[in-house]
Design an enzyme around this catalytic site. Structure first.
Site, PDB file in Angstrom:
ATOM      1  N   ARG A 119       0.853  -1.189   0.000  1.00  0.00           N
ATOM      2  CA  ARG A 119       0.000   0.000   0.000  1.00  0.00           C
ATOM      3  C   ARG A 119       0.880   1.226   0.000  1.00  0.00           C
ATOM      4  O   ARG A 119       2.044   1.168   0.341  1.00  0.00           O
ATOM      5  CB  ARG A 119      -0.882  -0.011   1.244  1.00  0.00           C
ATOM      6  N   ASN A 157      -4.660   7.223   2.935  1.00  0.00           N
ATOM      7  CA  ASN A 157      -4.649   6.500   4.199  1.00  0.00           C
ATOM      8  C   ASN A 157      -3.245   6.508   4.775  1.00  0.00           C
ATOM      9  O   ASN A 157      -2.300   6.080   4.111  1.00  0.00           O
ATOM     10  CB  ASN A 157      -5.096   5.053   3.993  1.00  0.00           C
ATOM     11  N   GLU A 158      -3.138   7.015   5.984  1.00  0.00           N
ATOM     12  CA  GLU A 158      -1.845   6.994   6.682  1.00  0.00           C
ATOM     13  C   GLU A 158      -0.709   7.351   5.740  1.00  0.00           C
ATOM     14  O   GLU A 158       0.218   6.565   5.530  1.00  0.00           O
ATOM     15  CB  GLU A 158      -1.620   5.634   7.334  1.00  0.00           C
ATOM     16  N   GLU A 318      -8.939   5.364  13.786  1.00  0.00           N
ATOM     17  CA  GLU A 318      -8.788   3.902  13.765  1.00  0.00           C
ATOM     18  C   GLU A 318      -8.221   3.440  15.091  1.00  0.00           C
ATOM     19  O   GLU A 318      -7.330   4.080  15.661  1.00  0.00           O
ATOM     20  CB  GLU A 318      -7.777   3.463  12.698  1.00  0.00           C
ATOM     21  N   TRP A 326      -0.535  -7.028  11.932  1.00  0.00           N
ATOM     22  CA  TRP A 326       0.804  -6.680  11.451  1.00  0.00           C
ATOM     23  C   TRP A 326       1.871  -6.859  12.513  1.00  0.00           C
ATOM     24  O   TRP A 326       3.035  -6.583  12.282  1.00  0.00           O
ATOM     25  CB  TRP A 326       0.820  -5.247  10.917  1.00  0.00           C
ATOM     26  N   GLU A 366      -5.232  -8.769   5.290  1.00  0.00           N
ATOM     27  CA  GLU A 366      -5.652  -8.458   6.659  1.00  0.00           C
ATOM     28  C   GLU A 366      -6.761  -9.388   7.143  1.00  0.00           C
ATOM     29  O   GLU A 366      -7.568  -9.015   7.985  1.00  0.00           O
ATOM     30  CB  GLU A 366      -6.064  -6.994   6.733  1.00  0.00           C
ATOM     31  N   PHE A 368      -6.850 -11.786   9.150  1.00  0.00           N
ATOM     32  CA  PHE A 368      -6.920 -12.118  10.577  1.00  0.00           C
ATOM     33  C   PHE A 368      -6.939 -10.890  11.478  1.00  0.00           C
ATOM     34  O   PHE A 368      -6.721 -10.993  12.681  1.00  0.00           O
ATOM     35  CB  PHE A 368      -5.784 -13.068  10.961  1.00  0.00           C
ATOM     36  N   HIS A 369      -7.170  -9.730  10.880  1.00  0.00           N
ATOM     37  CA  HIS A 369      -7.271  -8.523  11.711  1.00  0.00           C
ATOM     38  C   HIS A 369      -8.605  -8.522  12.455  1.00  0.00           C
ATOM     39  O   HIS A 369      -9.625  -8.893  11.900  1.00  0.00           O
ATOM     40  CB  HIS A 369      -7.155  -7.272  10.841  1.00  0.00           C
TER      41      HIS A 369
END
Ligand code: GAL
Length: 679
Positions: A119, A157-158, A318, A326, A366, A368-369
């Protein structure tokens, strides 16, 4: 609600406190969307961040757009009364764009171009990327700019997460342009960086290169300017998108900052003024740290957000309901932590609590986030707590628009100073700016003293205590502003290495700590970094590790002295009285107990208020509106705590006090009976 205190110009994106998270309906079949909005209403969600990574699912081929799913999602949310924080999806360029123009990807420090697939895989100097990104943002803003559901814009984003530094030729050219603006001439660059050393003088602009490669020792001035340039290059991209959005829409624009335990990738204080709502992503610290450490980092980040958003609420954009994906080992939250952590941000000025993400993904990086709606669905403990939190936020609606009671203690933090400290051939390469800051903030937090964490350039008039930990680089103006704190009756505390370098990263000569030696009435002629495990004893029974100095008094008195090593007998902590004010110098790394002893004395001397008198781990913060005040009590310990506080508990509806019990791990929010007498 006191709209005035929110900042006159910005309409808050949600009604009351914002609650929700990133919503990615494009990952799910339509029938799931109906369940989503139904459950959002059950949980009390009133704002979702939509379309963050949806460039490739809308612009499916070059200039070919399929808006259908996004149209439907916005209409569905709107029909259910859920506001939209609509993202420009430019953090993740589509595969067709990366395939056609692989050179939009950033070049890493060692010269390799970042392969596609992550990203923020774009260089802010890429004119190709900029053209495609702005074209899509323009199309998005034209389509939804007036939509009543769109209450906030969320740029990318970020920014900087993945592309904080690019070392390509385009960036080299951009850097040279930036240097011309900052320094004016090549001679000035040579002077600022001291290029006479190692004969690195530049004869033409083209000789200046980004600090590429991992093995050299780049000139500290070059390094620091490259860091600043990189932050500005990303900011320029943010501003370009913002300008397009504002052409077609009156909704406020933000971008989610990343102020937390990780590396600070851009100079956040220079970004925040460009956001209508200052917003942050915060994930609790890596690893299974004891309760208290996790929450302290949360409080530190929240105090920094408030310092960047003076006098108005900010937004937690967030956070997580459990393990992120992560980290090496992704820790779940213990029961109660979702509520306590979220309300911890609200206590410190966030007008809402948002998460990544609404529904846990089945596939993709992501998968398993954690999420508000976990894989295990509504039978889960997480879901129950998410519903509970939604109820609490509704009960706290009247808190929206109030602000944290003005703090009388401040801590000065500067991202560029941190970059300078942690790079190159420094006297002690294992010092961590983040640790230095948190050590002092933690001691205040443990004592229920609310502290704004502010950039060096802000006015400091309202503060009785100003703490300046390890501010290696500081310009003359900011240094003078800090040095003037004692003269007007305030107390200034400066720790080692602060003020040692000027804005170009050049050492100030004549004694450490350079810019502050005069006001401190103390100076050192030599720095004594300690070896790992080395301990120097102090005459108050404490110990110094990591850092010591040979200090001389020149108007100050010694509060603590070294009692071992070649420094024995010399001052370690000094204090100089200046009228009603004082200037303290801490020349050694004191450890938590030593820092605590100094902070106890500072609190006693300055009268900075403790919100209440309680054990460490009981967090207490007050928010105020025009005619009301709210006391947040968060118990991060494993034991019930009883504190002297009274009021109407908005979470339970009970009248409590004069002694209030806060259960282990629990939260109380009291509407206080009347303003405390201090008004
Ligand atoms: C954030 C990011 C989100 C998501 C989240 C996972 O840094 O903005 O998109 O990836 O991390 O923790």
């Amino acid at each position: 609600m006191t709209a005035a205190s929110r900042g006159a110009q910005t309409r808050w994106p949600a009604d009351g406190l914002a609650y929700g998270g990133d919503y990615n309906p494009e990952q799910w079949p339509r029938e799931v969307w109906d369940e989503d909005v139904r459950l959002m209403r059950v949980a009390g969600v009133n704002l979702v961040t939509l379309g963050v990574f949806a460039w490739g699912t809308v612009e499916v081929a070059d200039d070919v757009r399929d808006w259908s799913w996004l149209d439907d999602a916005i209409e569905l949310l709107h029909a259910h009364g859920i506001a939209v924080d609509l993202a420009t999806p430019t953090a993740a360029p589509p595969s067709w764009l990366l395939a056609a123009h692989p050179d939009i990807a950033p070049v890493l420090v060692d010269g390799y171009r970042e392969p596609a697939g992550g990203r923020n895989a774009w260089c802010p100097e890429s004119s190709v990327y900029r053209r495609y990104a702005l074209r899509h943002v323009d199309a998005l803003a034209r389509r939804y700019g007036d939509h009543p559901a769109v209450r906030l814009w969320h740029v990318g984003n970020e920014l900087g997460g993945g592309n904080a530094r690019c070392y390509c030729d385009g960036s080299a050219a951009g850097f040279r342009r930036w240097l011309r603006d900052r320094h004016g001439s090549l001679d000035a660059v040579n002077a600022a960086w001291g290029t006479a050393q190692w004969g690195h003088r530049y004869g033409t602009w083209d000789e200046i290169m980004p600090p590429r490669g991992r093995h050299g020792a780049p000139n500290p001035g070059l390094f620091l300017d490259y860091e600043r340039y990189s932050s500005d290059a990303l900011l320029a991209h943010y501003l370009a998108e913002k300008e397009v959005l504002e052409r077609h829409s009156s909704a406020p624009v933000t971008t989610n900052l990343m102020v937390g335990a990780g590396a600070q990738v851009v100079d956040y204080a220079s970004w925040a003024p460009h956001t209508a709502v200052v917003s942050n992503d915060h994930y609790t610290l890596v690893g299974d740290l004891p309760a208290g450490d996790r929450e302290h980092d949360l409080a530190f980040a929240a105090d920094r957000m408030r310092g960047m958003s003076p006098g108005r609420p900010w937004l937690l954009m967030e956070s997580s309901t459990g393990g992120p994906s992560w980290q090496r080992r992704n820790r779940a939250k213990d029961p109660g932590e979702i509520v306590r952590h979220s309300l911890g941000h609200v206590a410190r000025g966030s007008d809402g609590a948002m998460f990544f993400q609404w529904r846990a993904s089945r596939a993709g990086a992501e998968q398993f986030h954690s999420a508000m709606l976990p894989h295990s669905g509504t039978r889960s403990r997480v879901w129950q707590e998410v519903v509970e939190l939604g109820g609490h936020l509704r009960s706290l609606a009247e808190v929206a628009g109030t602000v944290v009671e003005p703090a009388r203690a401040a801590m000065v933090v500067d991202d560029p100073a941190g970059w300078a400290l942690q790079h190159g051939l420094m006297p002690h390469r294992e010092l961590s700016y983040g640790r230095e800051l948190r050590a002092w903030h933690r001691a205040l937090w443990d004592r229920q003293v609310v502290c704004d964490v502010v950039p060096p350039g802000v006015p400091l008039d309202g503060y009785d205590l100003v703490v300046v930990p390890t501010l290696l680089v500081v310009d003359d103006d900011a240094a003078a502003r800090l040095a003037s704190v004692p003269a007007r009756g305030g107390t200034l505390l400066v720790t080692y290495l602060s003020g040692v370098c000027d804005d170009d990263g050049q050492v100030r000569t004549g004694g450490f700590p350079g810019a502050f030696a005069d006001v401190l009435g103390a100076w050192s002629d030599e720095l004594y970094p300690l070896q790992a495990g080395q301990v120097v004893r102090l005459d108050d029974g404490g110990e110094a590790t990591e850092w010591t100095e040979r200090v001389h008094l020149d108007g100050a008195e010694a509060v603590v002295r070294y009692s071992s090593s070649s420094l024995a007998g010399g001052p370690a902590v000094t204090r100089r009285e200046i009228g009603d004010g004082a200037a303290w110098y801490v020349s050694a790394a004191l450890g938590a107990d030593g820092v605590g002893r100094v902070v106890d004395r500072l609190v006693a001397d300055t009268g900075v208020p403790r919100v209440l008198d309680a054990a460490p781990g009981l967090e207490a913060v007050r928010r105020r509106g025009d005619d009301r005040s709210y006391l947040f009590l968060l118990n991060h310990t494993g034991d019930e705590q009883k504190v002297a506080a009274a009021g109407h508990d908005l979470l339970t509806g009970a009248e409590v006090g004069p002694l209030t019990t806060v259960p282990a791990g629990g939260v109380r929010v009291l509407r206080e009976p009347r303003r405390p007498a201090s008004d």
